[in-house]
Design a protein around this motif. Structure first.
Motif, PDB file in Angstrom:
ATOM      1  N   LEU A 146      24.253  20.250-102.585  1.00  0.00           N
ATOM      2  CA  LEU A 146      25.069  21.436-102.339  1.00  0.00           C
ATOM      3  C   LEU A 146      26.524  21.005-102.361  1.00  0.00           C
ATOM      4  N   LEU A 147      27.289  21.569-103.289  1.00  0.00           N
ATOM      5  CA  LEU A 147      28.676  21.158-103.506  1.00  0.00           C
ATOM      6  C   LEU A 147      29.620  22.336-103.292  1.00  0.00           C
TER       7      LEU A 147
ATOM      8  N   PHE B 101      26.456  26.526-111.481  1.00  0.00           N
ATOM      9  CA  PHE B 101      27.835  26.744-111.050  1.00  0.00           C
ATOM     10  C   PHE B 101      28.014  28.206-110.660  1.00  0.00           C
ATOM     11  N   ALA B 102      28.460  28.448-109.431  1.00  0.00           N
ATOM     12  CA  ALA B 102      28.577  29.813-108.922  1.00  0.00           C
ATOM     13  C   ALA B 102      29.781  30.554-109.486  1.00  0.00           C
TER      14      ALA B 102
ATOM     15  N   GLY C 211      26.513  31.326-104.571  1.00  0.00           N
ATOM     16  CA  GLY C 211      25.843  30.081-104.201  1.00  0.00           C
ATOM     17  C   GLY C 211      24.730  30.301-103.199  1.00  0.00           C
ATOM     18  N   GLN C 212      24.984  31.141-102.214  1.00  0.00           N
ATOM     19  CA  GLN C 212      23.945  31.441-101.226  1.00  0.00           C
ATOM     20  C   GLN C 212      22.792  32.217-101.849  1.00  0.00           C
ATOM     21  N   GLU C 213      23.108  33.038-102.847  1.00  0.00           N
ATOM     22  CA  GLU C 213      22.045  33.770-103.548  1.00  0.00           C
ATOM     23  C   GLU C 213      21.193  32.800-104.378  1.00  0.00           C
TER      24      GLU C 213
ATOM     25  N   VAL D 293      18.733  19.186-108.858  1.00  0.00           N
ATOM     26  CA  VAL D 293      19.601  20.358-109.020  1.00  0.00           C
ATOM     27  C   VAL D 293      20.850  20.205-108.165  1.00  0.00           C
ATOM     28  N   ALA D 294      21.984  20.594-108.725  1.00  0.00           N
ATOM     29  CA  ALA D 294      23.224  20.707-107.950  1.00  0.00           C
ATOM     30  C   ALA D 294      23.688  22.156-107.998  1.00  0.00           C
ATOM     31  N   ILE D 295      24.161  22.656-106.868  1.00  0.00           N
ATOM     32  CA  ILE D 295      24.751  23.996-106.803  1.00  0.00           C
ATOM     33  C   ILE D 295      26.224  23.826-106.447  1.00  0.00           C
ATOM     34  N   LEU D 296      27.087  24.174-107.377  1.00  0.00           N
ATOM     35  CA  LEU D 296      28.529  24.103-107.131  1.00  0.00           C
ATOM     36  C   LEU D 296      29.006  25.473-106.642  1.00  0.00           C
ATOM     37  N   GLY D 297      29.646  25.486-105.471  1.00  0.00           N
ATOM     38  CA  GLY D 297      30.021  26.752-104.842  1.00  0.00           C
ATOM     39  C   GLY D 297      28.921  27.259-103.940  1.00  0.00           C
TER      40      GLY D 297
END
Length: 342
Positions: free
Chosen positions: A34-35, A70-71, A15-17, A5-9
């Motif tokens: 974490l991006l 993507f956030a 993103g924190q949520e 998994v990648a989280i952008l933002g």
């Protein structure tokens, strides 16, 4: 099975949520990236007991990623196609792809069947649209909806962490008899800003056609797409209020046929992700203070609208960072995993 998994933002509010929900819901993460922007790169964050360093988002960041969350924001336009090229499925919280006819716009409780038609990108609807759709769907399944009139009371967190901080700073300034500074709302990108503390701002996003704001028209167009029903007449007024978290909506429905308040209450109570709080005698109704950090959408103040033949009023409140953003996206990912679509 675990998924990369990648989280952008990752450093922003949504993103924190995502990170909190991944931990709470025990999402099956294999490798995690974490991006964020160059400005946030190098920060360290704790996820599932491990320390991760936030990386600057680049085209090559999505190698070996299966699910990209993507956030939101302009980065989606740049990086979503790159993530898809690398083999990831992108679940995007920005408005970039929502009205693209080739991109599903999904609230999992409402139109999960749209997910299977994705071509690498699935769009998360606007927060106020998601909250409204959750309340409309159980009614829509009983009686066709002819018209929706909605007024929203949207928390400052919908405008990001900077807006939350500005509300706090303004309240402190007023209490301490200091000058109040306004730099963020209605939007930091606009040439003029207004105090939000002890005030309401009847503008969210920019003005577009006929004096409506972009936020108002999102609620119209996105609802039509989610329900795949363009015959519903919808009009919206969206307002920023001095509340930290959770959006509230006053929704008036004109229905095509009879539906009693009791039938509506029963349909809503049976719908997944909805909690009915509706007892006027006990002064029980949803309020943003008590719905914050909750996954469900809360509905109350159910009553007939006697100005039309078949009318219904309701008051709907939901945490727009959770169900209105991060939770909805994660539920899409969970649906894909459960149905072997990723």
């Amino acid at each position: 099975m675990k998924y990369n998994v990648a989280i952008l933002g990752a450093t922003g509010a949504v993103g924190q949520e995502f990170i909190k929900l991944i931990e709470e819901r025990k999402f099956p993460v294999g490798k995690l990236k974490l991006l964020a922007s160059e400005r946030s790169a190098g920060k360290q964050m704790q996820v599932l007991g491990e320390t991760y360093t936030v990386e600057e988002a680049k085209a090559e960041s999505f190698k070996d990623v299966q699910i990209a969350l993507f956030a939101g924001g302009p980065a989606s336009k740049v990086f979503a196609p790159e993530a898809v090229k690398a083999g990831a499925v992108v679940i995007d919280n920005s408005s970039t792809f929502r009205m693209d006819p080739d991109v599903p716009l999904v609230v999992p409780e409402v139109n999960p069947e749209a997910i299977k038609n994705h071509r690498g990108i699935i769009a998360n609807p606007n927060c106020s649209t998601i909250i409204m759709a959750m309340a409309l769907k159980p009614i829509y399944d009983r009686v066709k909806i002819k018209r929706v009139v909605v007024s929203t009371y949207q928390a400052v967190s919908g405008a990001g962490k900077e807006a939350i901080d500005e509300l706090t700073d303004q309240v402190k300034a007023i209490m301490e008899d200091r000058p109040v500074e306004a730099r963020i709302l209605p939007s930091a990108s606009l040439p003029k800003h207004y105090q939000i503390a002890f005030n309401l701002i009847p503008q969210i996003d920019v003005f577009v056609e006929d004096g409506y704001t972009k936020e108002e028209m999102k609620m119209v167009h996105e609802t039509h797409k989610i329900f795949n029903d363009y015959s519903i007449a919808i009009t919206a007024t969206t307002v920023r209020v001095p509340v930290y978290r959770s959006h509230s909506e006053a929704i008036n429905l004109e229905l095509a046929g009879p539906l009693s308040v009791e039938e509506a209450r029963s349909a809503l109570a049976a719908f997944p992700g909805v909690i009915v709080q509706d007892d006027p005698a006990e002064m029980l109704y949803p309020m943003p203070l008590y719905t914050s950090n909750r996954d469900e959408v809360f509905v109350g103040r159910l009553r007939p609208d006697k100005s039309v033949t078949y009318g219904l009023n309701m008051w709907v409140v939901g945490d727009q960072i959770r169900k209105g953003a991060a939770l909805n996206a994660l539920q899409i990912a969970e649906y894909m995993i459960d149905h072997k679509l990723v």
